[in-house]
Scaffold this active site. Sequence first.
Site, PDB file in Angstrom:
ATOM      1  N   CYS A 144       0.819  -1.224   0.000  1.00 40.18           N
ATOM      2  CA  CYS A 144       0.000   0.000   0.000  1.00 40.18           C
ATOM      3  C   CYS A 144       0.853   1.274   0.000  1.00 40.18           C
ATOM      4  O   CYS A 144       0.369   2.347  -0.363  1.00 40.18           O
ATOM      5  CB  CYS A 144      -0.943   0.010   1.196  1.00 40.18           C
ATOM      6  SG  CYS A 144      -2.118  -1.344   1.147  1.00 40.18           S
ATOM      7  N   HIS A 167      -3.254   7.609   1.819  1.00 41.26           N
ATOM      8  CA  HIS A 167      -3.662   6.268   1.403  1.00 41.26           C
ATOM      9  C   HIS A 167      -5.083   6.045   1.905  1.00 41.26           C
ATOM     10  O   HIS A 167      -5.406   6.386   3.044  1.00 41.26           O
ATOM     11  CB  HIS A 167      -2.703   5.239   1.993  1.00 41.26           C
ATOM     12  CG  HIS A 167      -3.155   3.821   1.796  1.00 41.26           C
ATOM     13  ND1 HIS A 167      -3.608   3.359   0.583  1.00 41.26           N
ATOM     14  CD2 HIS A 167      -3.236   2.765   2.657  1.00 41.26           C
ATOM     15  CE1 HIS A 167      -3.939   2.084   0.704  1.00 41.26           C
ATOM     16  NE2 HIS A 167      -3.721   1.700   1.945  1.00 41.26           N
ATOM     17  N   ASN A 191     -10.084   0.205  -0.457  1.00 44.13           N
ATOM     18  CA  ASN A 191      -8.625   0.243  -0.364  1.00 44.13           C
ATOM     19  C   ASN A 191      -8.049  -0.385  -1.635  1.00 44.13           C
ATOM     20  O   ASN A 191      -8.162  -1.596  -1.836  1.00 44.13           O
ATOM     21  CB  ASN A 191      -8.187  -0.534   0.885  1.00 44.13           C
ATOM     22  CG  ASN A 191      -6.679  -0.510   1.095  1.00 44.13           C
ATOM     23  OD1 ASN A 191      -5.924  -0.156   0.194  1.00 44.13           O
ATOM     24  ND2 ASN A 191      -6.244  -0.911   2.272  1.00 44.13           N
TER      25      ASN A 191
HETATM   26  O1  UT7 Z   1      -3.878  -0.768   3.366  1.00 43.54           O
HETATM   27  C1  UT7 Z   1      -3.049  -1.345   4.309  1.00 43.54           C
HETATM   28  C2  UT7 Z   1      -3.379  -0.855   5.619  1.00 43.54           C
HETATM   29  N1  UT7 Z   1      -4.603  -1.462   6.087  1.00 43.54           N
HETATM   30  C3  UT7 Z   1      -5.298  -0.820   6.967  1.00 43.54           C
HETATM   31  O2  UT7 Z   1      -4.971   0.286   7.298  1.00 43.54           O
HETATM   32  C4  UT7 Z   1      -6.467  -1.517   7.613  1.00 43.54           C
HETATM   33  C5  UT7 Z   1      -6.401  -1.271   9.091  1.00 43.54           C
HETATM   34  N2  UT7 Z   1      -7.483  -1.835   9.850  1.00 43.54           N
HETATM   35  C6  UT7 Z   1      -8.776  -1.433   9.743  1.00 43.54           C
HETATM   36  O3  UT7 Z   1      -9.101  -0.626   8.917  1.00 43.54           O
HETATM   37  C7  UT7 Z   1      -9.768  -1.956  10.747  1.00 43.54           C
HETATM   38  O4  UT7 Z   1      -9.077  -2.647  11.768  1.00 43.54           O
HETATM   39  C8  UT7 Z   1     -10.826  -2.900  10.118  1.00 43.54           C
HETATM   40  C9  UT7 Z   1     -11.786  -2.115   9.239  1.00 43.54           C
HETATM   41  C10 UT7 Z   1     -10.147  -3.994   9.348  1.00 43.54           C
HETATM   42  C11 UT7 Z   1     -11.658  -3.552  11.237  1.00 43.54           C
HETATM   43  O5  UT7 Z   1     -12.236  -2.571  12.065  1.00 43.54           O
HETATM   44  P1  UT7 Z   1     -12.129  -2.689  13.661  1.00 43.54           P
HETATM   45  O6  UT7 Z   1     -12.913  -1.587  14.206  1.00 43.54           O
HETATM   46  O7  UT7 Z   1     -10.661  -2.754  13.997  1.00 43.54           O
HETATM   47  O8  UT7 Z   1     -12.866  -4.035  13.930  1.00 43.54           O
HETATM   48  P2  UT7 Z   1     -12.297  -5.357  14.625  1.00 43.54           P
HETATM   49  O9  UT7 Z   1     -11.343  -6.039  13.742  1.00 43.54           O
HETATM   50  O10 UT7 Z   1     -11.890  -5.018  16.012  1.00 43.54           O
HETATM   51  O11 UT7 Z   1     -13.601  -6.220  14.718  1.00 43.54           O
HETATM   52  C12 UT7 Z   1     -14.702  -5.837  15.537  1.00 43.54           C
HETATM   53  C13 UT7 Z   1     -15.797  -6.859  15.395  1.00 43.54           C
HETATM   54  C14 UT7 Z   1     -15.289  -8.304  15.572  1.00 43.54           C
HETATM   55  O12 UT7 Z   1     -16.302  -9.024  16.233  1.00 43.54           O
HETATM   56  P3  UT7 Z   1     -16.187  -9.340  17.795  1.00 43.54           P
HETATM   57  O13 UT7 Z   1     -14.898 -10.092  17.964  1.00 43.54           O
HETATM   58  O14 UT7 Z   1     -16.162  -7.997  18.476  1.00 43.54           O
HETATM   59  O15 UT7 Z   1     -17.409 -10.158  18.069  1.00 43.54           O
HETATM   60  C15 UT7 Z   1     -15.182  -8.798  14.148  1.00 43.54           C
HETATM   61  O16 UT7 Z   1     -15.330 -10.211  14.070  1.00 43.54           O
HETATM   62  O17 UT7 Z   1     -16.353  -6.809  14.082  1.00 43.54           O
HETATM   63  C16 UT7 Z   1     -16.337  -8.105  13.483  1.00 43.54           C
HETATM   64  N3  UT7 Z   1     -16.196  -7.967  12.051  1.00 43.54           N
HETATM   65  C17 UT7 Z   1     -17.235  -7.754  11.229  1.00 43.54           C
HETATM   66  N4  UT7 Z   1     -18.552  -7.656  11.473  1.00 43.54           N
HETATM   67  C18 UT7 Z   1     -19.356  -7.438  10.416  1.00 43.54           C
HETATM   68  C19 UT7 Z   1     -15.047  -7.980  11.319  1.00 43.54           C
HETATM   69  N5  UT7 Z   1     -15.346  -7.798  10.014  1.00 43.54           N
HETATM   70  C20 UT7 Z   1     -16.692  -7.651   9.929  1.00 43.54           C
HETATM   71  C21 UT7 Z   1     -17.586  -7.427   8.874  1.00 43.54           C
HETATM   72  N6  UT7 Z   1     -18.903  -7.326   9.160  1.00 43.54           N
HETATM   73  N7  UT7 Z   1     -17.179  -7.313   7.598  1.00 43.54           N
END
Ligand code: UT7
Length: 323
Positions: free
Chosen positions: A114, A250, A280
């Site tokens: 990225c 980005h 992304n």
């Molecule tokens: O380009 C390279 C750089 N990449 C990035 O910068 C990405 C960086 N990370 C992110 O943007 C975020 O961490 C994400 C968008 C990937 C995830 O957001 P988050 O607020 O960090 O969510 P999380 O991973 O902490 O997940 C929260 C909850 C989890 O459920 P539990 O464990 O709380 O029950 C996940 O299983 O959301 C759940 N979850 C979803 N729920 C519905 C994860 N993906 C999804 C989904 N739909 N698609």
Amino acid sequence: MTRRAVAIGVGHYLPERVVPNAEFEKTLDTTDEWIKSRSGIERRHFAAPQETTSDLATHAANAALKMAGIAANDIDAIIVATSTADLTFPSAATMVQHAIGNTKGYAFDIQAVCAGFVFALSNANALIASGQADRVLVIGAETFSRIMDWTDRGTCVLFGDGAGAVILEAQDGTGTTQDRGILATDLNSDGSYRDLLYVDGGVSKQSTGVLRMEGQEVFRHAVEKLAQTAHTALDKVGLGADDVNWVVPHQANIRIIKSTARKLGVGMDRVIVTVQDHGNTSAASIPLALSVGVQSGKIKKGDIVVTEAIGGGLAWGAVVLRW
Ligand code: UT7
């Protein structure tokens, strides 16, 4: 006199197929609301089955050539930043070279995921500053839809396909920040973080693989490192937040974009945001956003623009330029 790498053209291309968040609701335990609120993404483009990264890159390159008003053979070097090249070799850049009708110069790919476009801009700047090229076509192009695990809701809803291109030209400057062109760059990587964001296959593993990400951890690093690298690049030339007309970040997550802008001390009215429409697109996201920013009339000649990105590696960096 200082040789500066000045942007003279920019263009982009997005595949025809637009996929709204709701489409993922049919196959995954997810909702449009979750994707929008956690990432800011509303839709993304996916390439057609026969469409490759070099095809997208070629469209973007032709758009940039058109804006610059120059011919393909006016280009001395072509750099494509990508992690999803058509073939293991030759490079996507040599495919673009042939497709646009460039019969001189040299072409090669850069892979910093990225952060690839920031690394490519910095390398293009070095080629121009050292006199190894007068005009460099710098492209970010990806088909991340080809490396998704469609059963992993934590990743497959976040990425998209697309390409953007910028043409840099050697122009004489005075050596001050009043010059147009690239003024400062800052590049970083730390390979100890490889398990946070990677593809679990590759040539040497004899497979293509799919993207794996520890989202929360990458998020944490992004928030910490993006503002830091942008500050470092600005500091190198004695510029501050008040001098910045546009941040072109980005486009991974609107929450990362907002938090970085806050840390930089730049209001969101001075940030180009396309994540809602593109998702992304990895190395393509910054040139796509730059192109949209210029086309919409926001980014104007003479503006100070800061780009910053982080991705797999981890690799991260920033470029400061006067448009
Ligand atoms: O380009 C390279 C750089 N990449 C990035 O910068 C990405 C960086 N990370 C992110 O943007 C975020 O961490 C994400 C968008 C990937 C995830 O957001 P988050 O607020 O960090 O969510 P999380 O991973 O902490 O997940 C929260 C909850 C989890 O459920 P539990 O464990 O709380 O029950 C996940 O299983 O959301 C759940 N979850 C979803 N729920 C519905 C994860 N993906 C999804 C989904 N739909 N698609």
